[in-house]
Design an enzyme around this catalytic site. Structure first.
Site, PDB file in Angstrom:
ATOM      1  N   LYS A   1      11.101   2.756   0.083  1.00 36.25           N
ATOM      2  CA  LYS A   1      11.022   4.190  -0.215  1.00 36.25           C
ATOM      3  C   LYS A   1      11.235   4.515  -1.695  1.00 36.25           C
ATOM      4  O   LYS A   1      11.988   3.851  -2.392  1.00 36.25           O
ATOM      5  CB  LYS A   1      12.100   4.942   0.599  1.00 36.25           C
TER       6      LYS A   1
ATOM      7  N   ASP B   1       2.436  10.288   3.221  1.00 33.49           N
ATOM      8  CA  ASP B   1       3.306  11.260   3.860  1.00 33.49           C
ATOM      9  C   ASP B   1       2.477  12.206   4.720  1.00 33.49           C
ATOM     10  O   ASP B   1       2.195  13.327   4.345  1.00 33.49           O
ATOM     11  CB  ASP B   1       4.056  12.035   2.767  1.00 33.49           C
TER      12      ASP B   1
ATOM     13  N   CYS C   1      13.230  50.161  -8.244  1.00 30.48           N
ATOM     14  CA  CYS C   1      12.619  49.174  -9.139  1.00 30.48           C
ATOM     15  C   CYS C   1      13.595  48.860 -10.267  1.00 30.48           C
ATOM     16  O   CYS C   1      14.093  49.772 -10.926  1.00 30.48           O
ATOM     17  CB  CYS C   1      11.317  49.733  -9.706  1.00 30.48           C
TER      18      CYS C   1
ATOM     19  N   GLU D   1       0.854  -1.193   0.000  1.00 28.34           N
ATOM     20  CA  GLU D   1       0.000   0.000   0.000  1.00 28.34           C
ATOM     21  C   GLU D   1       0.884   1.236   0.000  1.00 28.34           C
ATOM     22  O   GLU D   1       2.061   1.151   0.339  1.00 28.34           O
ATOM     23  CB  GLU D   1      -0.922  -0.020   1.214  1.00 28.34           C
TER      24      GLU D   1
ATOM     25  N   CYS E   1       4.831  51.893 -14.390  1.00 29.95           N
ATOM     26  CA  CYS E   1       6.082  51.145 -14.545  1.00 29.95           C
ATOM     27  C   CYS E   1       5.906  50.165 -15.703  1.00 29.95           C
ATOM     28  O   CYS E   1       4.934  49.403 -15.746  1.00 29.95           O
ATOM     29  CB  CYS E   1       6.386  50.388 -13.256  1.00 29.95           C
TER      30      CYS E   1
ATOM     31  N   CYS F   1       7.052  48.163  -6.293  1.00 28.97           N
ATOM     32  CA  CYS F   1       7.315  49.355  -7.078  1.00 28.97           C
ATOM     33  C   CYS F   1       5.993  50.117  -7.084  1.00 28.97           C
ATOM     34  O   CYS F   1       4.980  49.579  -7.510  1.00 28.97           O
ATOM     35  CB  CYS F   1       7.723  48.973  -8.500  1.00 28.97           C
TER      36      CYS F   1
ATOM     37  N   CYS G   1      11.814  50.466 -13.696  1.00 34.20           N
ATOM     38  CA  CYS G   1      11.572  51.894 -13.934  1.00 34.20           C
ATOM     39  C   CYS G   1      12.362  52.793 -12.990  1.00 34.20           C
ATOM     40  O   CYS G   1      12.269  54.013 -13.081  1.00 34.20           O
ATOM     41  CB  CYS G   1      10.088  52.211 -13.856  1.00 34.20           C
TER      42      CYS G   1
ATOM     43  N   TYR H   1      -5.097   2.237   8.240  1.00 34.80           N
ATOM     44  CA  TYR H   1      -4.388   1.057   7.735  1.00 34.80           C
ATOM     45  C   TYR H   1      -4.167  -0.045   8.771  1.00 34.80           C
ATOM     46  O   TYR H   1      -3.606  -1.075   8.450  1.00 34.80           O
ATOM     47  CB  TYR H   1      -3.050   1.429   7.074  1.00 34.80           C
TER      48      TYR H   1
ATOM     49  N   LYS I   1       2.875   4.464   1.014  1.00 34.20           N
ATOM     50  CA  LYS I   1       3.335   5.060   2.264  1.00 34.20           C
ATOM     51  C   LYS I   1       2.913   6.517   2.214  1.00 34.20           C
ATOM     52  O   LYS I   1       3.375   7.294   1.383  1.00 34.20           O
ATOM     53  CB  LYS I   1       4.848   4.955   2.421  1.00 34.20           C
TER      54      LYS I   1
HETATM   55  S1  IVH Z   1       1.882   0.749   9.121  1.00 35.44           S
HETATM   56  C1  IVH Z   1       4.241  -1.069  12.410  1.00 35.44           C
HETATM   57  N1  IVH Z   1       1.135   1.719   6.814  1.00 35.44           N
HETATM   58  O1  IVH Z   1       4.945   5.626   8.373  1.00 35.44           O
HETATM   59  C2  IVH Z   1       3.464  -0.501  11.328  1.00 35.44           C
HETATM   60  N2  IVH Z   1       2.404   3.091   8.278  1.00 35.44           N
HETATM   61  O2  IVH Z   1       7.733   5.264   9.037  1.00 35.44           O
HETATM   62  C3  IVH Z   1       3.653   0.947  11.121  1.00 35.44           C
HETATM   63  N3  IVH Z   1       2.823   5.340   7.418  1.00 35.44           N
HETATM   64  O3  IVH Z   1       4.506   5.482  11.835  1.00 35.44           O
HETATM   65  C4  IVH Z   1       2.476   1.557  10.567  1.00 35.44           C
HETATM   66  N4  IVH Z   1       1.755   5.073   5.501  1.00 35.44           N
HETATM   67  O4  IVH Z   1       2.836   6.921  10.466  1.00 35.44           O
HETATM   68  C5  IVH Z   1       1.798   1.944   7.969  1.00 35.44           C
HETATM   69  N5  IVH Z   1       0.406   2.461   4.738  1.00 35.44           N
HETATM   70  C6  IVH Z   1       1.046   2.678   5.891  1.00 35.44           C
HETATM   71  C7  IVH Z   1       1.654   3.918   6.178  1.00 35.44           C
HETATM   72  C8  IVH Z   1       2.330   4.082   7.398  1.00 35.44           C
HETATM   73  C9  IVH Z   1       2.444   5.909   6.267  1.00 35.44           C
HETATM   74  C10 IVH Z   1       3.601   6.010   8.454  1.00 35.44           C
HETATM   75  C11 IVH Z   1       3.155   5.711   9.863  1.00 35.44           C
HETATM   76  C12 IVH Z   1       4.375   5.113  10.521  1.00 35.44           C
HETATM   77  C13 IVH Z   1       5.477   5.640   9.672  1.00 35.44           C
HETATM   78  C14 IVH Z   1       6.684   4.745   9.765  1.00 35.44           C
END
Ligand code: IVH
Length: 680
Positions: free
Chosen positions: A321, A123, A415, A119, A438, A433, A418, A233, A121
Site C-alpha cells: 500500500k 481503487d 450576508c 501492477e 452586493c 445573498c 452587505c 487482471y 492496485k
Molecule cells: S488481484 C487474489 N490485482 O483489491 C487476488 N486485485 O484488496 C486478488 N484490486 O479484491 C485480486 N487492483 O478488487 C488484484 N491489480 C490488482 C488489483 C486488485 C485492485 C482489488 C481487488 C481485490 C482487492 C483486494
C-alpha cells in the site's frame, strides 16, 4: 473448570473491534458511505488479527477476519463465484514487502530470487465477468467473495467491457475474468459536483462512486456507467493451456480485447518491486485514476499453486500500500464566502496538514446540508483527504476529540458582506445573498470579467478590484470601462505609469469576441464551451438574449438549466442597461470575429485532448476546435474521431490506439485547424 485468565482488556477489545469493524464494513460495502479512512480500518483489522492469534478461544463467530467482504445487498440476484474472489493481505512498507518475499522463499525452499509481476492496485470495485462461447453472460460484484450481485445490465453499459471475446479459440468453454471497475477521477469530481447540486451526499472516493454506480437500481445514470473503466487482471476459468506466468495471463487478456493497466511490469526480485512501487508512488497524482498501491504477484503460476491460499487471501500475492492520503487536523474557523452568484459557501480553515503531496489549509463545506450531515464545528478534529486532483475534502469528524462547549454551525441570516437577509429557496441546497449590488458579488463578477477566459484585462488583479469596489469607484460592472488615470492614481500603490498601463489594457480589452463578451457577463452556467456554442449559433448578442427557452434549448449542448439561466439574465432590465452602457463606453466585437475563418469545418467531428501540448494549453486547443464547430469530449470511445495527444498522455492515448482512432500531436491539430490536414 476454570479457563486460564486472559487480560480482561483483550476480550473487551476484541468485542469492541469486531463490533466496530462489522459496522464499518456494512457502511463501506453495503451503503457505500464509509465513515473512517481505509488506513484506520486496516489498523483496526490488524489489531484484531493479532489479538485473535494470541487468544484463539476469544475468536467470535461473526468476526470480520472470518469472511472476505460483505454479503450481497437486496435488489440484485445473487451470483455464486465458482472460484471465490479473494482479498489481499497488505504490506504497509518496504520491510513488510521484504518479509512477504522472505516468507515465499522459505515456503518454496529456495535460495534464489523470486520473480514478481507488479501492477497498480486500482481503487475501484472488484468484478467478475463470465463468458460462455465467447459472449458475456454474467457480470457480478465481489459481494462476500463467495456470492456477489448480478449487475450484468449495468456492466453492459461500460464501454471498456468487451461483450464478446476477441479471437474465438475458446468457444464453448466457460471463461471467467476478474478485474476492477473504476471511475476516473475527472468523472468522480463531476459526479460529486452534480450530487451536491441535487442535495445528495458526495461519494467519499472513486471506489465508492464506482461501486455505487454499478449498484444503481432505479434512475440509471447511463453516462456514469459508460464512463466507468474496466481493467482486467486475472483469469480464473478458461485459462489457455500452457500459460506459465501471470504476465502471460495479462497478455491473453489484452488479446481477448480487455484493457489492462499500462504500468504492469515483471520485476526480477523484491528489490525491483520496491523500485517499481516508488516510481508508481511518485507518479500517483498524474494518473487519471485513483491508485492506492502496488499489487505484487508471484509471476510463475506453478509457484502460485505451490504457495496456495489461506481462507481469505492468497499467499502468493500482496497489496503493497501507498502511505495514506488522509490526515487528521483541527478546524480553526469556519468562514463564509460570497460567490459571484451570491451563493454563500462555508469554508473550513484548517491547521495546515500535508496530505497527498500538498499542504491543505482549507476545505469547502459546500452548504448547510453538508455541514448538518457531517456536523462539523469550530474546534473539531477532522479527517481530511485528497485523492489525485480531488480538492481537499473533510471526510468526517473525530467525535471523540470534540472539545467541550462547541456549537453547531449555521450559515448566517445576513450576508457577511452587505448585510442583506440571506435566502434559501424551497428545494435548493444553496443559501444566497439576493442583493445583485452586493460588493462581494460585484468583486467576483469583476474578477471574472478580467480573467483570461473572458476579457483578459492585464493588470486588473484581485487587490485592485477590492480597492475599486471598497472605495466606490466601481459600483456596477460597466463602471470599470469608465475608469480614468485620475481615479486610478488615487489608489494605493498605483503610480502614473501603472495607471496609464491599466487604462490602456482596459482599452484593449474593449475589442473582443462575442463568445468572450458573453463569458464576461458572468451568466450562471454559461462558461467557455456554452458561450462558443451560442456565439456560433446566433452570431450576435441580441438574438441570444431575445431567444426563447425553446430556441436556446434547440442549440446542441444547451440544456434546460442553461436556457433558464440565460432567460432569467435577459429578463432583468438592469442587465440590459449594463450591456448598453458597456457598448456606449466602447466595448465591441468586430463582425469578422463572429464567423471564424473556417466556420463549421469541424462540425460533426469529435475530439479528445489529453496530456501536455507543446505550446498551447488544453483549454486553448479545445476552444479552437469548438470555434470551428468541433465537439470536445472527456473520454475516448468509438465515436471519437481524433485524439490530440501531448506528453504524459495517460490511458486515453492507449485507448485511442486500441480503438484505432487517429492520434494527432499539436502540429497535426494545427494542420486540421488550418484546413490542411490530409484526413480532414
Ligand atoms: S488481484 C487474489 N490485482 O483489491 C487476488 N486485485 O484488496 C486478488 N484490486 O479484491 C485480486 N487492483 O478488487 C488484484 N491489480 C490488482 C488489483 C486488485 C485492485 C482489488 C481487488 C481485490 C482487492 C483486494
Amino acid at each position: 473448570m476454570s479457563r486460564p485468565r486472559k487480560q480482561p482488556s483483550a476480550a473487551s477489545r476484541i468485542d469492541e473491534l469486531v463490533d466496530e469493524l462489522n459496522r464499518h464494513g456494512r457502511l463501506y460495502y453495503l451503503e457505500d458511505r464509509p465513515e473512517i479512512s481505509d488506513a484506520e480500518y486496516d489498523a483496526m483489522y490488524r489489531e484484531l488479527v493479532a489479538l485473535e492469534a494470541n487468544n484463539p478461544e476469544l475468536h467470535r463467530a461473526d468476526s470480520p477476519t472470518g469472511r472476505v467482504g460483505a454479503p450481497p445487498g437486496q435488489g440484485f440476484a445473487a451470483v455464486e463465484h465458482r472460484v471465490p474472489m479473494l482479498s489481499l493481505d497488505n504490506a504497509m512498507d518496504s520491510a513488510e514487502m521484504l518479509a512477504f518475499d522472505e516468507r515465499n522463499r522459505r515456503a518454496l525452499e529456495t535460495e534464489g530470487e523470486i520473480e514478481y509481476l507488479a501492477e497498480p492496485k486500482l481503487d475501484g470495485a472488484g468484478i467478475e465477468l463470465v463468458y460462455q462461447a465467447g459472449r458475456l453472460v454474467v457480470g457480478s460484484t465481489r459481494g462476500d467473495g463467495r456470492v456477489g450481485e448480478d449487475v450484468s445490465g449495468n456492466l453492459r453499459l461500460c464501454e471498456t467491457i468487451p461483450l464478446a471475446l476477441r479471437g474465438g479459440s475458446q468457444s464453448g468453454e466457460r471463461v471467467s475474468v476478474r478485474g476492477e471497475a473504476i471511475l476516473p477521477i475527472a468523472g468522480f469530481e463531476r459526479l460529486n459536483a452534480a450530487r451536491l447540486k441535487r442535495g445528495l451526499e458526495p461519494f467519499a472516493n472513486p471506489r465508492n462512486a464506482a461501486a455505487g454506480s454499478l449498484r444503481q437500481l432505479h434512475d440509471i445514470d447511463r453516462d456514469r456507467l459508460r464512463s466507468l473503466d474496466f481493467r482486467a487482471y486475472a483469469i480464473e476459468e478458461g485459462l489457455p493451456d500452457g500459460s506459465k506466468t501471470q504476465f502471460e495471463v495479462i497478455e491473453t487478456l489484452k488479446a481477448w480485447g480487455f484493457q489492462v493497466s499500462p504500468d504492469t511490469e515483471v520485476c526480477k526480485n523484491a528489490q525491483a518491486v520496491i523500485r517499481f512501487h516508488e516510481r508508481l508512488l511518485a507518479g500517483r497524482n498524474d494518473q487519471p485514476i485513483e491508485i492506492d498501491g502496488t499489487v505484487v504477484k508471484v509471476n510463475r503460476l506453478d509457484l502460485q499453486r505451490e504457495l496456495g491460499t489461506l481462507t481469505r487471501t492468497p499467499r502468493w500475492a500482496i497489496a503493497f500500500k501507498f502511505p495514506p492520503q488522509q490526515k487528521t487536523t483541527v478546524v480553526e474557523a469556519i468562514e463564509v464566502q460570497v460567490g459571484r452568484t451570491g451563493a454563500l459557501t462555508p469554508v473550513a480553515r484548517l491547521a495546515p496538514v500535508h496530505v497527498g503531496g500538498v499542504t491543505v489549509t482549507s476545505a469547502s463545506l459546500h452548504n448547510q446540508d453538508e455541514i448538518d450531515r457531517k456536523d462539523v464545528r469550530v474546534g473539531d478534529t477532522v479527517v481530511v483527504q485528497r485523492a489525485g486532483d480531488v480538492i481537499p475534502q473533510i471526510v468526517m469528524v473525530v467525535k471523540d476529540k470534540r472539545p467541550k462547549r462547541t456549537r453547531r454551525f449555521k450559515l448566517p441570516a445576513r450576508c457577511p458582506v452587505c448585510k442583506a437577509a440571506t435566502v434559501r429557496l424551497e428545494g435548493e441546497v444553496v443559501t444566497r445573498c439576493p442583493d445583485l449590488d452586493c460588493p462581494a458579488q460585484l468583486k467576483n463578477n469583476l474578477r471574472h470579467l478580467a480573467s483570461r477566459g473572458a476579457l483578459d484585462v492585464e493588470g486588473l488583479g484581485e487587490k485592485l478590484i477590492d480597492q475599486l469596489v471598497e472605495r466606490g469607484d466601481v459600483k456596477r460592472l460597466s463602471d470599470v470601462f469608465a475608469l480614468d488615470t485620475a481615479t486610478l492614481t488615487a489608489l494605493e500603490r498605483m503610480g502614473e505609469k501603472s495607471a496609464a498601463n491599466l487604462v490602456a489594457s482596459l482599452e484593449r480589452a474593449k475589442t473582443t469576441t462575442l463568445a468572450r463578451f458573453t463569458i464576461a457577463l458572468g451568466i450562471r452556467h454559461v462558461g467557455e464551451g456554452v458561450a462558443e456554442l451560442l456565439a456560433a449559433h446566433f452570431g450576435d448578442l441580441e438574438p441570444i438574449l431575445a431567444a426563447s427557452r425553446e430556441e436556446l434549448e434547440a442549440v446542441e449542448g444547451v440544456g434546460p438549466t442553461i436556457a433558464e439561466s440565460l432567460a432569467a439574465f435577459a429578463a432583468d432590465e438592469r442587465n440590459a442597461a449594463e450591456i448598453a452602457r458597456m457598448r456606449q463606453l466602447g466595448v465591441n466585437w468586430p463582425a469578422a470575429e463572429r464567423a471564424p475563418a473556417h466556420g463549421d469545418a469541424l462540425a460533426g467531428k469529435t475530439f479528445v485532448v489529453t496530456g501536455t501540448l507543446a505550446s498551447m494549453t488544453r483549454d486553448e486547443a479545445k476552444r479552437r476546435i469548438r470555434a470551428q464547430g468541433g465537439n470536445v469530449t472527456g473520454s475516448v470511445s468509438k465515436k471519437t474521431d481524433y485524439v490530440v495527444v501531448g506528453t504524459d498522455p495517460g490511458s486515453k492515448a492507449t485507448k485511442a490506439r486500441e480503438l484505432g482512432i487517429e492520434i494527432l500531436d499539436q502540429a497535426g491539430l494545427m494542420q486540421i485547424l488550418a484546413g490542411s490536414h490530409p484526413n480532414r
